[in-house]
Scaffold this motif. Structure first.
Motif, mmCIF file in Angstrom:
data_model
loop_
_atom_site.group_PDB
_atom_site.id
_atom_site.type_symbol
_atom_site.label_atom_id
_atom_site.label_comp_id
_atom_site.label_asym_id
_atom_site.label_seq_id
_atom_site.Cartn_x
_atom_site.Cartn_y
_atom_site.Cartn_z
ATOM 1 N N SER A 1 -2.669 -1.197 -3.299
ATOM 2 C CA SER A 1 -1.572 -1.942 -2.679
ATOM 3 C C SER A 1 -0.233 -1.438 -3.193
ATOM 4 O O SER A 1 -0.047 -1.246 -4.404
ATOM 5 C CB SER A 1 -1.727 -3.435 -2.992
ATOM 6 O OG SER A 1 -0.551 -4.141 -2.672
ATOM 7 N N ALA B 1 1.266 -3.945 -5.540
ATOM 8 C CA ALA B 1 0.707 -3.894 -6.900
ATOM 9 C C ALA B 1 1.391 -2.803 -7.713
ATOM 10 O O ALA B 1 1.674 -2.988 -8.904
ATOM 11 C CB ALA B 1 -0.802 -3.654 -6.836
ATOM 12 N N THR C 1 -6.913 -3.408 -8.503
ATOM 13 C CA THR C 1 -6.026 -4.559 -8.366
ATOM 14 C C THR C 1 -5.270 -4.785 -9.674
ATOM 15 O O THR C 1 -5.590 -4.185 -10.711
ATOM 16 C CB THR C 1 -6.820 -5.810 -8.005
ATOM 17 O OG1 THR C 1 -7.740 -6.103 -9.077
ATOM 18 C CG2 THR C 1 -7.624 -5.592 -6.720
#
Length: 367
Positions: free
Chosen positions: A251, A254, A336
């Protein structure tokens, strides 16, 4: 609190305007990240694209010619010269015209036809050991493939797969890491220069007599470099994603949050430099002295595990090591924020030490 935040907002606005309107800083904000992004993408390349080599075929047999033909067919290999004796190899390697030489002995065909092992000598230019190792490794792969083909494919066949970087491209390793390195450099440099510049221009004393708390001055000097570093990191991301076509498995948000946390945690280093520096020349010296060892210890170019134990211990006080690890894992693996949470702990501890130290130095130098 409202007045505190309002004063802080105006100070940050003043710092951003000063950055944008300074022609020297304007050049430094835009050109270096773009230039370094392309330079690291193209120049910092561990992939061996061209292997000029020589052949010394003392056998002149059919099997020897077939092996040389397989080497010639490899995309990276280009035969520069065919020599008649191994004694001629030294001059070609010394001149840099060839990277390696393949020497096939006289009894090559005879040994193979009898079912024995025929030695093939590979003489490589070891002045660059990493390139020499890659080149000889390529030759070994070609010879192994030739052996397997001659034996009708019987025996062991290795099917290799590389996760996260299927083609083992150096760009995939370097360019995403630049997001952390460039942003860290800007935070260090701009935070240090902001106060040193005011000291040189004589406006720092005027700043001290304003109704601003020292904490507001520190924060106001830190926020613009963080924003600039974040902007440059996004520019590097665009170069990696859209120019070099390196797919981002994780992401973007992130990565952004990781970089913000990293830059805030390492702001104390830049502010400490600004507090002890009298002018911008001193800031540049301090930044250069710190940045070179920190970049080497970050694991960007060489794995931390390959370093001596003493140097590995020093990497724990280098916030760039943990930021680069987190950004790489998010970008290439798709990790993540929870999965890279252990990279945040050292950055937090470093920030918890350096930011109060910067505040103490700032109060000490202004009293």
């Amino acid at each position: 609190m409202k007045l505190y935040l309002q004063q802080l907002f105006f100070l940050c606005q003043k710092e951003l305007i000063a950055l944008v309107k300074d022609p020297r800083l304007k050049f430094m904000l835009v050109v270096p990240p773009i230039l370094q992004g392309f330079l690291f993408g193209y120049a910092a390349n561990y992939n061996l694209e061209e292997v000029p080599y020589a052949v010394v075929d003392e056998s002149h047999g059919a099997l020897a010619r077939d092996l040389v033909a397989h080497i010639d067919a490899a995309p990276a290999f280009s035969r520069v010269v065919t020599l008649t004796s191994p004694t001629e190899v030294a001059d070609w390697i010394d001149s840099g015209d060839i990277l390696l030489a393949v020497v096939i002995p006289q009894d090559f065909d005879e040994l193979i036809e009898r079912g024995g092992q025929a030695p093939v000598q590979v003489i490589a230019d070891g002045r660059n050991s990493s390139i020499a190792g890659l080149a000889t490794g390529y030759v070994s792969q070609i010879v192994s493939a030739w052996n397997a083909q001659r034996m009708d494919g019987s025996g062991i066949a290795i099917e290799a797969r590389t996760w996260y970087d299927p083609n083992q491209e150096t760009q995939w390793n370097f360019v995403p890491s630049l997001m952390a390195m460039i942003s860290f450099t800007q935070v260090m440099l701009l935070a240090g220069m902001s106060i040193a510049k005011e000291r040189e221009q004589g406006t720092f004393d005027q700043l001290l007599v304003t109704p601003l708390h020292p904490s507001q001055i520190l924060i106001g000097k830190a926020v613009p470099p963080v924003l600039v570093g974040l902007f440059q990191a996004v520019a590097i991301f665009c170069i990696a994603r859209f120019w070099f076509q390196i797919p981002c498995a994780g992401s973007l948000m992130a990565i952004v949050w990781t970089l913000i946390f990293f830059m805030v945690s390492s702001t104390g280093l830049g502010l400490s430099i600004s507090a002890i520096s009298e002018n911008m020349q001193q800031v540049l010296i301090y930044v250069l002295v710190l940045m070179i060892p920190m970049a080497l210890l970050s694991g960007m170019a060489t794995p931390v595990a390959n370093m001596p134990q003493v140097l590995q211990a020093f990497t724990y006080i280098d916030p760039m090591r943990f930021a680069i690890d987190a950004v790489r894992r998010i970008y290439l693996e798709g990790a993540t924020l929870f999965e890279v949470r252990w990279d945040f702990l050292p950055m937090f501890l470093i920030g918890a030490v350096t930011i109060p130290a910067a505040g103490w130095l700032f109060r000490h130098r202004t009293n």
